[in-house]
Design a protein around this motif. Structure first.
Motif, PDB file in Angstrom:
ATOM      1  N   MET A   1       0.842  -1.204   0.000  1.00 34.52           N
ATOM      2  CA  MET A   1       0.000   0.000   0.000  1.00 34.52           C
ATOM      3  C   MET A   1       0.875   1.252   0.000  1.00 34.52           C
ATOM      4  O   MET A   1       2.026   1.199   0.408  1.00 34.52           O
ATOM      5  CB  MET A   1      -0.886  -0.013   1.243  1.00 34.52           C
ATOM      6  CG  MET A   1      -1.916  -1.156   1.213  1.00 34.52           C
ATOM      7  SD  MET A   1      -3.216  -0.894   0.029  1.00 34.52           S
ATOM      8  CE  MET A   1      -3.429  -2.512  -0.643  1.00 34.52           C
ATOM      9  N   CYS A   2       0.333   2.262  -0.442  1.00 33.66           N
ATOM     10  CA  CYS A   2       1.123   3.495  -0.647  1.00 33.66           C
ATOM     11  C   CYS A   2       1.760   4.006   0.655  1.00 33.66           C
ATOM     12  O   CYS A   2       1.442   3.535   1.736  1.00 33.66           O
ATOM     13  CB  CYS A   2       0.234   4.607  -1.200  1.00 33.66           C
ATOM     14  SG  CYS A   2      -0.866   4.092  -2.527  1.00 33.66           S
TER      15      CYS A   2
ATOM     16  N   ARG B   1       3.046   5.521  -4.714  1.00 31.78           N
ATOM     17  CA  ARG B   1       1.840   4.696  -4.895  1.00 31.78           C
ATOM     18  C   ARG B   1       2.145   3.239  -5.219  1.00 31.78           C
ATOM     19  O   ARG B   1       3.037   2.954  -6.025  1.00 31.78           O
ATOM     20  CB  ARG B   1       0.989   5.302  -6.025  1.00 31.78           C
ATOM     21  CG  ARG B   1      -0.277   4.516  -6.310  1.00 31.78           C
ATOM     22  CD  ARG B   1      -1.205   5.252  -7.268  1.00 31.78           C
ATOM     23  NE  ARG B   1      -2.416   4.465  -7.444  1.00 31.78           N
ATOM     24  CZ  ARG B   1      -2.856   4.010  -8.603  1.00 31.78           C
ATOM     25  NH1 ARG B   1      -2.244   4.317  -9.727  1.00 31.78           N
ATOM     26  NH2 ARG B   1      -3.949   3.265  -8.655  1.00 31.78           N
ATOM     27  N   SER B   2       1.391   2.373  -4.598  1.00 35.95           N
ATOM     28  CA  SER B   2       1.336   0.970  -4.989  1.00 35.95           C
ATOM     29  C   SER B   2      -0.107   0.729  -5.401  1.00 35.95           C
ATOM     30  O   SER B   2      -0.997   0.652  -4.550  1.00 35.95           O
ATOM     31  CB  SER B   2       1.709   0.087  -3.800  1.00 35.95           C
ATOM     32  OG  SER B   2       1.408  -1.254  -4.081  1.00 35.95           O
TER      33      SER B   2
ATOM     34  N   THR C   1      -3.658  -0.505  -6.235  1.00 34.94           N
ATOM     35  CA  THR C   1      -4.482  -1.664  -5.879  1.00 34.94           C
ATOM     36  C   THR C   1      -4.777  -2.436  -7.164  1.00 34.94           C
ATOM     37  O   THR C   1      -5.000  -1.839  -8.227  1.00 34.94           O
ATOM     38  CB  THR C   1      -5.792  -1.169  -5.221  1.00 34.94           C
ATOM     39  OG1 THR C   1      -5.450  -0.486  -4.014  1.00 34.94           O
ATOM     40  CG2 THR C   1      -6.727  -2.322  -4.910  1.00 34.94           C
TER      41      THR C   1
ATOM     42  N   ASP D   1     -10.384   4.119  -6.354  1.00 39.40           N
ATOM     43  CA  ASP D   1     -11.047   4.332  -5.060  1.00 39.40           C
ATOM     44  C   ASP D   1     -10.568   5.628  -4.404  1.00 39.40           C
ATOM     45  O   ASP D   1     -11.344   6.371  -3.810  1.00 39.40           O
ATOM     46  CB  ASP D   1     -10.835   3.119  -4.142  1.00 39.40           C
ATOM     47  CG  ASP D   1      -9.373   2.739  -3.935  1.00 39.40           C
ATOM     48  OD1 ASP D   1      -8.491   3.327  -4.594  1.00 39.40           O
ATOM     49  OD2 ASP D   1      -9.110   1.843  -3.106  1.00 39.40           O
ATOM     50  N   SER D   2      -9.269   5.914  -4.529  1.00 46.18           N
ATOM     51  CA  SER D   2      -8.737   7.121  -3.887  1.00 46.18           C
ATOM     52  C   SER D   2      -9.336   8.387  -4.495  1.00 46.18           C
ATOM     53  O   SER D   2      -9.581   9.371  -3.782  1.00 46.18           O
ATOM     54  CB  SER D   2      -7.210   7.170  -4.026  1.00 46.18           C
ATOM     55  OG  SER D   2      -6.636   6.043  -3.445  1.00 46.18           O
TER      56      SER D   2
ATOM     57  N   ASN E   1      -3.929   6.364   1.599  1.00 38.33           N
ATOM     58  CA  ASN E   1      -3.139   5.147   1.661  1.00 38.33           C
ATOM     59  C   ASN E   1      -4.107   4.048   2.082  1.00 38.33           C
ATOM     60  O   ASN E   1      -4.577   4.049   3.216  1.00 38.33           O
ATOM     61  CB  ASN E   1      -2.010   5.370   2.687  1.00 38.33           C
ATOM     62  CG  ASN E   1      -1.307   4.110   3.111  1.00 38.33           C
ATOM     63  OD1 ASN E   1      -0.751   4.052   4.188  1.00 38.33           O
ATOM     64  ND2 ASN E   1      -1.327   3.097   2.273  1.00 38.33           N
ATOM     65  N   GLY E   2      -4.433   3.145   1.149  1.00 37.30           N
ATOM     66  CA  GLY E   2      -5.357   2.081   1.520  1.00 37.30           C
ATOM     67  C   GLY E   2      -6.189   1.590   0.361  1.00 37.30           C
ATOM     68  O   GLY E   2      -5.792   1.691  -0.802  1.00 37.30           O
TER      69      GLY E   2
HETATM   70  N1  GLN Z   1      -6.173   2.058  -3.619  1.00 34.31           N
HETATM   71  C1  GLN Z   1      -5.423   3.221  -3.971  1.00 34.31           C
HETATM   72  C2  GLN Z   1      -4.888   3.167  -5.385  1.00 34.31           C
HETATM   73  O1  GLN Z   1      -4.822   2.160  -6.011  1.00 34.31           O
HETATM   74  C3  GLN Z   1      -4.324   3.504  -2.977  1.00 34.31           C
HETATM   75  C4  GLN Z   1      -3.268   2.464  -3.069  1.00 34.31           C
HETATM   76  C5  GLN Z   1      -2.464   2.244  -1.871  1.00 34.31           C
HETATM   77  O2  GLN Z   1      -2.579   2.749  -0.768  1.00 34.31           O
HETATM   78  N2  GLN Z   1      -1.631   1.321  -2.096  1.00 34.31           N
HETATM   79  O3  GLN Z   1      -4.522   4.173  -5.890  1.00 34.31           O
END
Ligand code: GLN
Length: 251
Positions: free
Chosen positions: A1-2, A90-91, A93, A146-147, A116-117
């Motif tokens: 996650m980010c 960023r990672s 989703t 989602d963000s 982040n999530g």
């Molecule tokens: N879900 C969000 C996205 O894909 C945030 C990703 C994250 O926190 N890894 O951008």
């Protein structure tokens, strides 16, 4: 996650947050220590927003590339100083696009925002909440993620004049109801105050002499970093930090 961070205080070179510390944001991009809920590196883009001296509206630079591949950024970040910064790596989703416009920070006027999530059950879980947004907001979302919808929900409340901590807590409360199990570490700033939440991910705060740092992971081994327990809301200025439960206990 980010991973994300926010800084308020005397002007510092962006480099002193992004690259110089032993566990800088750039290091957290390729060697994070406390990823929870999946993901190993944060290679799907990055963003940094900051206020030039005297500016009301922040400047933002985003990219869909890993932060360590931007060969000009270290020099630029050494030449630019600011007293208010929000940056994120960023990672993505699974299933969400890797594009520049999906990278935080998102912005509107004087605000910068990061998430982040993940929202569980996205997009159908949030459809009912999204229906309350003006159609223009939905048609001009930064990205189909989602963000981005989360930012649109917070932004709508800010635009209606809701105090920022209340807006953030309300959106987190709505999402916990419609999308249980979501991970919702949010970070919002207007350059004077920062609002952050912990729900499912790591966060630490470093209050200092006239400066406050909030970061997914401590940037250095210094003793001043305090972990923020899950389920909390941080409200901070350069000189004050308050940490309270996001949701008050039922009386
Ligand atoms: N879900 C969000 C996205 O894909 C945030 C990703 C994250 O926190 N890894 O951008």
């Amino acid at each position: 996650m980010c991973r994300h961070l926010g800084y308020l205080g005397p002007p510092v070179p962006l480099r002193s947050l992004l690259f110089d510390p032993p566990h800088s944001l750039a290091t957290q991009a390729w060697a994070p220590r406390d990823m929870r809920g999946g993901g190993t590196i944060n290679a799907d883009g990055f963003g940094v927003g900051w206020w030039p001296p005297g500016a009301v509206v922040p400047v933002r630079h985003r990219s869909a590339m890993p932060i360590w591949t931007d060969t000009t950024l270290p020099a630029l970040a050494g030449a630019v100083s600011s007293g208010a910064v929000l940056a994120a790596v960023r990672s993505a989703t699974v299933g969400m696009p890797v594009v520049e416009t999906a990278a935080a920070p998102f912005t509107d006027g004087r605000w910068l925002f990061s998430h982040n999530g993940v929202i569980r059950g996205w997009p159908s879980a949030v459809a009912a909440l999204a229906r309350d947004l003006p159609v223009d907001d939905l048609l001009t979302l930064d990205a189909p993620t989602d963000s981005a919808i989360l930012w649109a929900l917070v932004r709508a409340r800010l635009r209606s004049g809701e105090p920022p901590a209340k807006a953030v807590a309300a959106v987190v409360g709505d999402l916990v109801t419609v999308a249980p199990g979501s991970r919702l570490n949010l970070l919002l700033t207007d350059g004077h105050q920062m609002i952050a939440t912990t729900l499912g991910h790591a966060l630490s705060v470093r209050p200092g002499r006239g400066s406050t740092l909030i970061s997914s992971e401590p940037l250095d081994p210094g003793p001043s970093w305090q972990p923020v327990a899950d389920g909390h809301l941080v409200t901070a200025t350069a000189t004050e930090v308050e940490i309270t439960p996001i949701f008050s206990a039922p009386s």
